[in-house]
Design a protein around this motif. Structure first.
Motif, short mmCIF file in Angstrom:
data_model
loop_
_atom_site.label_atom_id
_atom_site.label_comp_id
_atom_site.label_asym_id
_atom_site.label_seq_id
_atom_site.Cartn_x
_atom_site.Cartn_y
_atom_site.Cartn_z
N LEU A 1 -75.97 47.53 19.75
CA LEU A 1 -77.31 47.27 20.28
C LEU A 1 -78.15 48.54 20.30
CD1 LEU A 1 -76.39 44.91 23.26
CD2 LEU A 1 -77.55 44.26 21.14
N HIS A 2 -77.53 49.65 20.70
CA HIS A 2 -78.25 50.92 20.73
C HIS A 2 -78.66 51.33 19.31
CE1 HIS A 2 -78.38 55.29 22.45
NE2 HIS A 2 -79.55 54.89 22.00
N MET A 3 -77.77 51.14 18.36
CA MET A 3 -78.08 51.50 16.98
C MET A 3 -79.20 50.60 16.43
SD MET A 3 -74.30 52.32 15.41
CE MET A 3 -74.98 52.76 13.79
N GLN A 4 -79.16 49.32 16.76
CA GLN A 4 -80.24 48.41 16.35
C GLN A 4 -81.57 48.84 16.96
OE1 GLN A 4 -78.71 44.54 17.56
NE2 GLN A 4 -78.17 44.02 15.45
N ALA A 5 -81.53 49.29 18.22
CA ALA A 5 -82.76 49.75 18.89
C ALA A 5 -83.35 50.95 18.17
CB ALA A 5 -82.45 50.08 20.34
N SER B 1 -87.28 47.42 20.20
CA SER B 1 -86.35 48.48 20.57
C SER B 1 -86.10 48.48 22.07
CB SER B 1 -86.90 49.84 20.13
OG SER B 1 -86.03 50.88 20.52
N ASN B 2 -87.15 48.33 22.86
CA ASN B 2 -87.03 48.33 24.31
C ASN B 2 -86.17 47.15 24.78
OD1 ASN B 2 -87.84 49.47 26.92
ND2 ASN B 2 -88.93 47.54 27.19
N LYS B 3 -86.35 45.99 24.19
CA LYS B 3 -85.56 44.81 24.57
C LYS B 3 -84.08 45.03 24.26
CE LYS B 3 -89.10 41.21 24.17
NZ LYS B 3 -89.52 39.97 23.44
N GLU C 1 -88.97 57.51 24.81
CA GLU C 1 -89.74 57.55 23.57
C GLU C 1 -90.49 56.23 23.34
OE1 GLU C 1 -91.47 59.04 20.21
OE2 GLU C 1 -90.41 60.07 21.82
N CYS C 2 -89.78 55.11 23.58
CA CYS C 2 -90.42 53.80 23.41
C CYS C 2 -91.66 53.66 24.29
CB CYS C 2 -89.43 52.69 23.77
SG CYS C 2 -88.34 52.19 22.43
N ARG D 1 -93.32 55.99 25.88
CA ARG D 1 -94.32 57.01 25.62
C ARG D 1 -95.23 56.57 24.48
NH1 ARG D 1 -91.04 61.05 25.33
NH2 ARG D 1 -91.27 61.83 27.47
N ARG D 2 -94.63 55.98 23.44
CA ARG D 2 -95.44 55.48 22.32
C ARG D 2 -96.34 54.33 22.75
NH1 ARG D 2 -91.40 55.13 17.03
NH2 ARG D 2 -90.62 57.28 17.10
N GLN D 3 -95.87 53.53 23.73
CA GLN D 3 -96.65 52.38 24.20
C GLN D 3 -97.54 52.72 25.39
OE1 GLN D 3 -93.10 49.77 24.74
NE2 GLN D 3 -94.13 48.36 23.33
N SER D 4 -97.52 53.99 25.80
CA SER D 4 -98.30 54.45 26.96
C SER D 4 -97.97 53.60 28.20
CB SER D 4 -99.81 54.35 26.67
OG SER D 4 -100.14 55.16 25.56
N SER D 5 -96.68 53.35 28.41
CA SER D 5 -96.26 52.50 29.52
C SER D 5 -95.16 53.18 30.35
CB SER D 5 -95.74 51.15 29.00
OG SER D 5 -94.65 51.34 28.10
N LEU D 6 -95.27 54.49 30.52
CA LEU D 6 -94.26 55.21 31.30
C LEU D 6 -94.17 54.75 32.75
CD1 LEU D 6 -94.59 58.87 29.92
CD2 LEU D 6 -92.65 57.30 29.65
N PRO D 7 -95.28 54.41 33.44
CA PRO D 7 -95.15 53.89 34.81
C PRO D 7 -94.30 52.64 34.88
CG PRO D 7 -97.41 54.57 34.39
CD PRO D 7 -96.71 54.64 33.08
#
Length: 390
Positions: free
Chosen positions: A217-221, A233-235, A257-258, A260-266
């Motif tokens: 799963l991690h490798m698929q992400a 990737s997040n799912k 990283e996921c 940060r790219r989506q601007s959803s760190l909170p």
């Protein structure tokens, strides 16, 4: 040397017993005159600390027949366990060269010699002997188990898959976890070659082999992230954590990283706060500190981490708190904190971060297969109860 003397004394006794039996069966004085000096010559070599010459004499005296094969096998096995592999090889090679062996005795000698070669690192020779045993249909399970060790050592993952399939039918227990990792290793090779399609196909097979595994799963992400599909990737990362929450520290960097790219760190911060406490690795708290630093300011991050260290103090957390406080304007306090930082860094560098749950092997990096006991998925990031202060 004393240990070796005690090891060879039973062989000398066996040689003497065998000669006495032969002389009783043969009423022949001439034979006694020939063999008796050889026996005492062997004892003389042994007492004069010349074990190699003593071995040669005793092996020659112990003619291979149905009554002495076990003595040869036991002697060779003892030498191998002591780490004296060359002597073990000599004894087992001498045994195989004798024409008086039955098929079963020859198979046992081949198995022992193959294990000698493995201990000596001569994997090609060992592999040939184990394959011969498999063709003979004798000691097949032991031969397959040793072949699996050899192929894993050589990173021949395709042969590992074939051997594991054969072994499963004999041991009557699944090797699904190992097979899943073999597919993952093949997928890693495909990714290194830039072949993501083959890697994706192999990872599906890994999940099919063992649905509880987190590695595929991690490798698929990571593959999904490389395509820019952060949502998928997040799912996948969340699914991996659901299967084994202890794996969360290993996917934190990809989570960051996921989002940060989506601007959803909170949003990630809220997700991670649900894992604080309950023995969770301090890496989770430190990831939240990074998020607060990026989205808010260092003061808020310092307050959060200070509160966490009061509840669950650890060396890693203390080191990060020192870094945050080192930016304070008070020069004297900053110098003191920098001094403390170097000591904490030294303590952390001396401590392994990972440990095998099965054999206790310690390492500084994550190994999917334990180098010591060769078990899969047993190495975990160590918690830090020894670092906690009252």
């Amino acid at each position: 040397m004393q240990e070796l003397v005690w090891l060879l004394l039973p062989v000398a006794a066996a040689s003497g017993w065998w000669m006495a039996r032969r002389s009783a069966a043969r009423d022949c004085n001439e034979s006694d005159r020939r063999t008796t000096p050889a026996y005492f010559r062997g004892l003389n070599y042994l007492l004069n600390e010349e074990p190699d010459k003593a071995i040669d004499v005793f092996v020659q005296l112990l003619e291979v027949d149905s009554e002495t094969v076990e003595t040869h096998l036991a002697l060779g096995s003892l030498f191998r366990r002591r780490g004296e592999v060359e002597r073990a090889i000599r004894i087992h090679q001498n045994l195989i060269a004798r024409p008086a062996l039955s098929q079963e005795q020859r198979a046992q000698a081949l198995l022992e010699l193959g294990m000698d070669y493995m201990r000596a690192g001569l994997y090609d020779r060992a592999e040939n002997l184990f394959l011969e045993l498999k063709e003979m249909k004798l000691h097949v399970r032991k031969a397959l188990e040793n072949l699996l060790i050899i192929y894993q050592q050589e990173k021949d993952w395709q042969s590992c898959l074939q051997t594991a399939e054969e072994l499963e039918s004999l041991v009557k227990e699944p090797l699904s976890l190992a097979r899943s990792h073999y597919f993952c290793e093949l997928a890693e090779e495909a990714l290194r070659k830039g072949n993501t399609e083959d890697a994706g196909r192999l990872l599906k097979k890994a999940i099919s082999a063992d649905a509880s595994g987190v590695r595929p799963l991690h490798m698929q992400a990571r593959i999904a992230m490389s395509r820019g599909d952060c949502k998928a990737s997040n799912k996948l990362l969340q699914k991996a954590v659901e299967k084994d929450v202890r794996y969360l520290p290993e996917v934190l960097a990809d989570f960051m990283e996921c989002h940060r790219r989506q601007s959803s760190l909170p949003q990630l911060q809220k997700y991670l706060q649900g894992f604080l406490g309950n023995g969770m690795d301090v890496a989770v708290a430190l990831a939240i500190v990074d998020i607060i630093t990026e989205t808010d300011n260092e003061t808020a991050a310092r307050e959060f981490l200070g509160d966490q260290m009061r509840q669950h103090p650890t060396l890693k957390g203390l080191l990060r708190l020192i870094e945050l406080n080192a930016n304070l304007p008070d020069l004297q306090a900053g110098q003191m904190l920098v001094s403390m930082k170097s000591h904490v860094e030294q303590l952390l560098a001396e401590r392994p971060a990972y440990q095998c749950a099965k054999c206790g092997f310690a390492a500084n990096t994550l190994h999917w297969q334990c180098p010591s006991c060769r078990s899969w998925s047993t190495i975990r990031r160590k918690s830090e109860p020894e670092d906690k202060h009252s």
